[in-house]
Design a protein around this motif. Structure first.
Motif, PDB file in Angstrom:
ATOM      1  N   GLN A   1       0.836  -1.200   0.000  1.00 17.91           N
ATOM      2  CA  GLN A   1       0.000   0.000   0.000  1.00 17.91           C
ATOM      3  C   GLN A   1       0.870   1.249   0.000  1.00 17.91           C
ATOM      4  O   GLN A   1       0.588   2.217  -0.702  1.00 17.91           O
ATOM      5  N   ILE A   2       1.931   1.202   0.799  1.00 18.18           N
ATOM      6  CA  ILE A   2       2.842   2.343   0.861  1.00 18.18           C
ATOM      7  C   ILE A   2       3.513   2.556  -0.490  1.00 18.18           C
ATOM      8  O   ILE A   2       3.683   3.693  -0.960  1.00 18.18           O
ATOM      9  N   GLU A   3       3.880   1.427  -1.129  1.00 19.09           N
ATOM     10  CA  GLU A   3       4.570   1.511  -2.413  1.00 19.09           C
ATOM     11  C   GLU A   3       3.592   1.725  -3.565  1.00 19.09           C
ATOM     12  O   GLU A   3       4.000   1.947  -4.711  1.00 19.09           O
ATOM     13  N   GLY A   4       2.292   1.590  -3.305  1.00 23.51           N
ATOM     14  CA  GLY A   4       1.286   1.796  -4.334  1.00 23.51           C
ATOM     15  C   GLY A   4       1.078   0.613  -5.254  1.00 23.51           C
ATOM     16  O   GLY A   4       0.495   0.758  -6.334  1.00 23.51           O
ATOM     17  N   THR A   5       1.539  -0.575  -4.841  1.00 27.47           N
ATOM     18  CA  THR A   5       1.385  -1.781  -5.686  1.00 27.47           C
ATOM     19  C   THR A   5       0.170  -2.614  -5.303  1.00 27.47           C
ATOM     20  O   THR A   5      -0.203  -3.534  -6.025  1.00 27.47           O
ATOM     21  N   ILE A   6      -0.415  -2.317  -4.152  1.00 24.96           N
ATOM     22  CA  ILE A   6      -1.589  -3.074  -3.688  1.00 24.96           C
ATOM     23  C   ILE A   6      -2.667  -2.077  -3.311  1.00 24.96           C
ATOM     24  O   ILE A   6      -2.429  -1.127  -2.556  1.00 24.96           O
ATOM     25  N   SER A   7      -3.876  -2.312  -3.809  1.00 19.62           N
ATOM     26  CA  SER A   7      -4.978  -1.380  -3.563  1.00 19.62           C
ATOM     27  C   SER A   7      -5.622  -1.635  -2.203  1.00 19.62           C
ATOM     28  O   SER A   7      -5.476  -2.707  -1.611  1.00 19.62           O
ATOM     29  N   LYS A   8      -6.339  -0.599  -1.722  1.00 19.19           N
ATOM     30  CA  LYS A   8      -7.055  -0.740  -0.452  1.00 19.19           C
ATOM     31  C   LYS A   8      -8.130  -1.833  -0.549  1.00 19.19           C
ATOM     32  O   LYS A   8      -8.335  -2.619   0.371  1.00 19.19           O
ATOM     33  N   GLY A   9      -8.813  -1.830  -1.674  1.00 18.48           N
ATOM     34  CA  GLY A   9      -9.880  -2.834  -1.848  1.00 18.48           C
ATOM     35  C   GLY A   9      -9.332  -4.255  -1.822  1.00 18.48           C
ATOM     36  O   GLY A   9      -9.969  -5.164  -1.270  1.00 18.48           O
ATOM     37  N   ALA A  10      -8.152  -4.453  -2.434  1.00 13.37           N
ATOM     38  CA  ALA A  10      -7.545  -5.790  -2.436  1.00 13.37           C
ATOM     39  C   ALA A  10      -7.207  -6.214  -1.014  1.00 13.37           C
ATOM     40  O   ALA A  10      -7.418  -7.374  -0.612  1.00 13.37           O
ATOM     41  N   LEU A  11      -6.659  -5.264  -0.202  1.00 12.53           N
ATOM     42  CA  LEU A  11      -6.319  -5.585   1.181  1.00 12.53           C
ATOM     43  C   LEU A  11      -7.569  -5.960   1.981  1.00 12.53           C
ATOM     44  O   LEU A  11      -7.584  -6.962   2.707  1.00 12.53           O
ATOM     45  N   ILE A  12      -8.645  -5.176   1.827  1.00 18.71           N
ATOM     46  CA  ILE A  12      -9.896  -5.460   2.544  1.00 18.71           C
ATOM     47  C   ILE A  12     -10.474  -6.814   2.112  1.00 18.71           C
ATOM     48  O   ILE A  12     -10.892  -7.629   2.934  1.00 18.71           O
ATOM     49  N   ALA A  13     -10.452  -7.039   0.791  1.00 19.32           N
ATOM     50  CA  ALA A  13     -10.991  -8.307   0.275  1.00 19.32           C
ATOM     51  C   ALA A  13     -10.198  -9.495   0.790  1.00 19.32           C
ATOM     52  O   ALA A  13     -10.781 -10.532   1.158  1.00 19.32           O
ATOM     53  N   PHE A  14      -8.871  -9.363   0.844  1.00 23.29           N
ATOM     54  CA  PHE A  14      -8.049 -10.488   1.299  1.00 23.29           C
ATOM     55  C   PHE A  14      -8.232 -10.765   2.784  1.00 23.29           C
ATOM     56  O   PHE A  14      -8.178 -11.928   3.218  1.00 23.29           O
ATOM     57  N   ILE A  15      -8.427  -9.705   3.576  1.00 23.33           N
ATOM     58  CA  ILE A  15      -8.689  -9.931   4.993  1.00 23.33           C
ATOM     59  C   ILE A  15     -10.004 -10.702   5.156  1.00 23.33           C
ATOM     60  O   ILE A  15     -10.108 -11.638   5.953  1.00 23.33           O
ATOM     61  N   MET A  16     -11.026 -10.340   4.345  1.00 26.98           N
ATOM     62  CA  MET A  16     -12.300 -11.055   4.397  1.00 26.98           C
ATOM     63  C   MET A  16     -12.151 -12.488   3.882  1.00 26.98           C
ATOM     64  O   MET A  16     -12.697 -13.436   4.456  1.00 26.98           O
ATOM     65  N   TYR A  17     -11.376 -12.638   2.798  1.00 30.29           N
ATOM     66  CA  TYR A  17     -11.186 -13.981   2.251  1.00 30.29           C
ATOM     67  C   TYR A  17     -10.421 -14.884   3.212  1.00 30.29           C
ATOM     68  O   TYR A  17     -10.666 -16.093   3.269  1.00 30.29           O
TER      69      TYR A  17
END
Length: 596
Positions: free
Chosen positions: A283-299
């Motif tokens: 996220q800091i580097e801009g390679t992973i989106s916020k939505g992807a992080l939220i989705a992966f935590i849910m997954y």
């Protein structure tokens, strides 16, 4: 009075999965094929719908929120709301029809099992504890419903859900997927160990349940013996030991659960921690989106839940298969009464009974009857005398085909006993035993045994003949009087009279009296003797009695000793044998005032 293990309690603990048993179990699904296919479709739909939610939220965050698209956000919200409603509806249908299918299959299996039990030989029940059979017919069968509602379908759903989740995760970001899956190997190992341990403990629980049921059933039935001999404390200690084994088996399964689930939770938390740590850097580097992080935590939360549950589902399935294996052993037992005969006489039997060189053993070659031959002509009364174990009751059991002989022939009206249709044959033989068994129900139910062919008029006619009308009419409700289990609220004489009425209403051509008056008082015995004389008119009668006064008018008396015929003749003929067994027995009873 320690319950013995039976052949149906053996289980296999080394085999991971028995596909043959599962295939036999699934054969019961055939009548409900449509429901089963629908359940599979619902399972796939539930798994797919349950994994779409994080994907939609990821799109909502990355597309609508990040780009400030309020209209798109509203549309995504409506899609998400519709998805939740659809998932709830499909989950409801899956749960309902899974339980519905399980209950109907349980009904069918229990019906088949009980029908099979009704056709087993008495020798099977001689060696199998009743408590074990109760466990098979109730507890083990009930376990099978979980195979369809919580085992097979649920496990397939969990596996599909895992596959769908992994597909979405790899589609969103393969790097985060690999991070999330890094804790899978230790989780799979702990799941395998848990599965094996719980499988063994569940089998121990089922064995302990069968043993406990057998012990309790036997001792409740024989409670009077326990109390008469003051054996309460010793029997209670035996019960405590069996109960402790049952408790220990359950505690072992609880221990495995208490270890496995915290371990799974910790591994799942580690996976989430690694995911957040790696995704935060992206996220800091801009390679992973916020939505992807939220989705992966849910997954991650969705992913580890079915993995944890699969072990439990597998053990539910395994436990169901263990129960199925036991039930199939019982259903496959070949110790059945041979019903190959189909001969139905055009008219009622004449009652001609002949034993021709009959040899019989409950456990060959330990012969109980050795070369027994006699002939009871229609209308004759044949009496059997002998010490306990001489073989008297065995002759009666063979005539009713509760057991089959090993050698010789038994002829009824000149035809081999095994040629007759069994139900037709038994309706022609009226049996009155010393130990009268009455079922919980009304007097009427115990006399007719549920037959719609017998009306109240026939019952009262038989009751008049036996002399039972008077006491039946005095009972509250008369024929509707509720009889407690085993007839506990009736006297011995009353139970005996009811058994006479029960034998008479079927109008048998052959009457069997197995020490039928040895447990009643003199007044009741005299009344029964008068009824017996009327009952025997025109019927062939086989009588077993310890009181020689009850058989003095018999056409023939057969003296048995250790399975062999020692003396044959009328009362007067046998008394003329000064040193004969019958003469000695008569003199002994006469001296005691028991013979007339």
């Amino acid at each position: 009075m320690q319950p013995q293990p039976d052949a149906t309690s053996a289980t296999k603990t080394g085999q991971v999965f028995d596909w043959l048993v599962l295939r036999r179990l699934l054969s019961y699904v055939t009548p409900y094929r449509g429901v089963f296919i629908g359940l599979i479709v619902l399972t796939v739909a539930t798994a797919a719908l349950g994994t779409l939610r994080p994907f939609l939220i990821q799109k909502m965050v990355d597309v609508s929120i990040e780009q400030g698209d309020r209209t798109g956000l509203n549309h995504m919200f409506l899609w998400l709301l519709g998805l939740l409603v659809a998932h709830a509806g499909v989950s409801y249908l899956q749960t309902y029809y899974g339980g519905w299918l399980g209950q109907y299959i349980v009904r069918d299996i229990r019906t088949d099992l009980y029908r099979h039990l009704l056709n087993l030989k008495l020798s099977f029940f001689d060696r199998t504890p009743i408590g074990v059979l109760v466990t098979r017919n109730i507890s083990d069968v009930e376990t099978l419903s979980d195979v369809f509602s919580e085992g097979l379908a649920a496990m397939v759903g969990d596996i599909l859900q895992i596959l769908f989740i992994m597909g979405f995760m790899f589609y969103i970001d393969w790097r985060l997927t690999l991070i999330s899956l890094s804790v899978i190997p230790p989780l799979l190992f702990s799941t395998y160990v848990f599965k094996e341990k719980v499988k063994v403990s569940f089998q121990d629980v089922r064995n302990a349940v069968a043993k406990l049921n057998s012990f309790v059933q036997e001792h409740l039935t024989g409670m009077s013996v326990v109390q008469i001999f003051g054996n309460e404390q010793r029997e209670f200690k035996k019960f405590e030991k069996i109960n402790r084994e049952h408790t220990d088996a359950n505690i072992r399964s609880v221990l495995y659960y208490s270890i496995y689930f915290p371990v799974a939770e910790v591994l799942g938390a580690i996976g989430v921690g690694l995911l957040v740590w790696y995704a935060a850097q992206g996220q800091i580097e801009g390679t992973i989106s916020k939505g992807a992080l939220i989705a992966f935590i849910m997954y991650n939360a969705l992913f580890f839940r079915p993995i944890r549950q699969i072990a439990d589902r597998f053990n539910t399935l395994q436990l169901g298969l263990v129960s199925t294996e036991r039930l199939l052993k019982l259903l496959d037992s070949t110790d059945l009464v041979a019903t190959t005969g189909d001969y139905v006489p055009a008219a009622p039997l004449e009652g001609d009974v002949r034993f021709d060189h009959v040899k019989f053993a409950y456990n060959p070659p330990e012969w109980v009857l050795k070369d027994i031959s006699f002939h009871a002509k229609p209308g004759q009364t044949i009496a059997f005398v002998g010490a306990t174990g001489a073989g008297k009751t065995s002759i009666i059991n063979l005539l009713s085909r509760f057991y089959d002989i090993q050698e010789g022939r038994i002829l009824v009206d000149g035809r081999d006993l095994r040629d007759y249709d069994l139900s037709v044959l038994r309706r022609q033989i009226g049996v009155v035993l010393q130990d009268v068994f009455l079922f919980a129900g009304s007097i009427r139910d115990n006399i007719t045994l549920g037959s719609s062919e017998i009306n109240d008029e026939q019952i009262w006619e038989a009751a008049d003949l036996v002399g039972a009308r008077r006491f039946i009419e005095r009972l509250p409700g008369a024929l509707d009087y509720p009889v407690m289990e085993r007839g506990a609220t009736l006297s011995v004489g009353q139970r005996q009279l009811i058994s006479f009425v029960r034998a008479l209403v079927y109008q048998p051509r052959v009457i069997v009296l197995d020490e039928a008056t040895s447990s009643v008082d003199s007044e009741t015995e005299e009344m029964i003797q008068n009824a017996i004389e009327k009952l025997m008119q025109g019927r062939t009668s086989l009588v077993i009695a310890h009181r020689l006064s009850t058989i003095q008018k018999a056409d023939q008396i057969i003296v048995l000793d250790k399975g062999e015929i020692k003396e044959v003749g009328t009362h007067e003929e046998l008394l003329r044998l000064e040193n004969g067994y019958y003469a000695q027995l008569y003199r002994m009873q006469y001296a005691l005032g028991e013979a007339s």
